[in-house]
Design an enzyme around this catalytic site. Sequence first.
Site, short mmCIF file in Angstrom:
data_model
loop_
_atom_site.label_atom_id
_atom_site.label_comp_id
_atom_site.label_asym_id
_atom_site.label_seq_id
_atom_site.Cartn_x
_atom_site.Cartn_y
_atom_site.Cartn_z
N HIS A 1 0.82 -1.22 0.00
CA HIS A 1 0.00 0.00 0.00
C HIS A 1 0.86 1.27 0.00
O HIS A 1 0.33 2.37 -0.12
CB HIS A 1 -0.94 0.01 1.21
CG HIS A 1 -1.86 -1.17 1.22
ND1 HIS A 1 -3.20 -1.08 0.94
CD2 HIS A 1 -1.61 -2.49 1.43
CE1 HIS A 1 -3.74 -2.29 0.98
NE2 HIS A 1 -2.81 -3.16 1.28
N HIS B 1 -6.29 -5.34 11.38
CA HIS B 1 -5.35 -5.88 10.38
C HIS B 1 -3.94 -5.41 10.74
O HIS B 1 -3.00 -6.21 10.81
CB HIS B 1 -5.78 -5.38 9.01
CG HIS B 1 -4.85 -5.73 7.89
ND1 HIS B 1 -4.70 -7.00 7.41
CD2 HIS B 1 -4.02 -4.95 7.15
CE1 HIS B 1 -3.82 -6.99 6.42
NE2 HIS B 1 -3.39 -5.76 6.24
N ASP C 1 -7.24 -2.56 4.01
CA ASP C 1 -7.31 -4.00 4.29
C ASP C 1 -8.11 -4.28 5.56
O ASP C 1 -7.92 -5.31 6.20
CB ASP C 1 -5.90 -4.59 4.44
CG ASP C 1 -5.15 -4.64 3.12
OD1 ASP C 1 -5.72 -4.26 2.08
OD2 ASP C 1 -3.97 -5.05 3.13
FE FE Z 1 -2.69 -5.25 1.49
ZN ZN Z 2 -2.27 -4.90 4.57
#
Ligand code: FE
Ligand code: ZN
Length: 260
Positions: A57, A109, A126
């Site tokens: 990301h 996450h 996520d």
């Molecule tokens: Fe990811």
């Molecule tokens: Zn992630």
Amino acid sequence: MQIHGLRALDDNYIWLLQHDKTAWVVDPGDATVVLTALENLGLHLHGILITHHHYDHTQGVTDLLDHLGPMPVYGPVNSRFDAIDQPLKEGDRLALEGWILNVLQTPGHTLDHISFVNSQAAFTGDTLFTAGCGRLFEGTAEQMAASLKKLRTLPDDTLVYCGHEYTWANIHFAARAEPDNPDILTRMAQTIANYKQGQPCVPAPMGLEKATNPFLRFDHAPLRQTLLERGAEETDASLFATLRAWKDNLDATGELEPKR
Ligand code: FE
Ligand code: ZN
């Protein structure tokens, strides 16, 4: 605001937001994909938004700054990703040429995870996926359950823009978790059709998520009863943890993956 979905890496989505010739990008895991899109659309990038520190990301941020010059990099105040110079926390607001995004802290996450939301769009990284949710890498089940319940309060027509295309595996798991839910079966058929045609399944409206995403439904009958039978205790954390572990075990077998 016009929102373009860019496919990157194996299964990531990078979201490019466009207002006239001005653009912002959410979670640029790959700079080349973003630079190509900016050139093709004739846009100037004005800022970078980061949901959490994972490399898929954030990996493109340094290259984007090198190529395009300095610009604000918005991200979680408690992130270990050190290119963030505009730290954000719960309740902060970001104005992109008048288009306001609200910041929600959505840990689970990762501990630093935030989501950018308004009534039209939710960039959930996520945390919330279409028909699923992210794995617990840093946070607790209690944190993730609370984050998902927070996202569940968004209006039904808000579109969910998440960080990965995992809809196939997610909806196939949903059909096991709630085999008698007709909305899940309908969404599964649509998902299979989309994959066959190479069409994205993201974004998806929050109303569809509320109706079909087991990770937004762990505390509702009949899934709640199923999870209690699988050993969960009557707390959000335990119900969520039981559901997440069930999917993690199935993910490990590979049987939820698309058949090619
Ligand atoms: Fe990811
Ligand atoms: Zn992630």
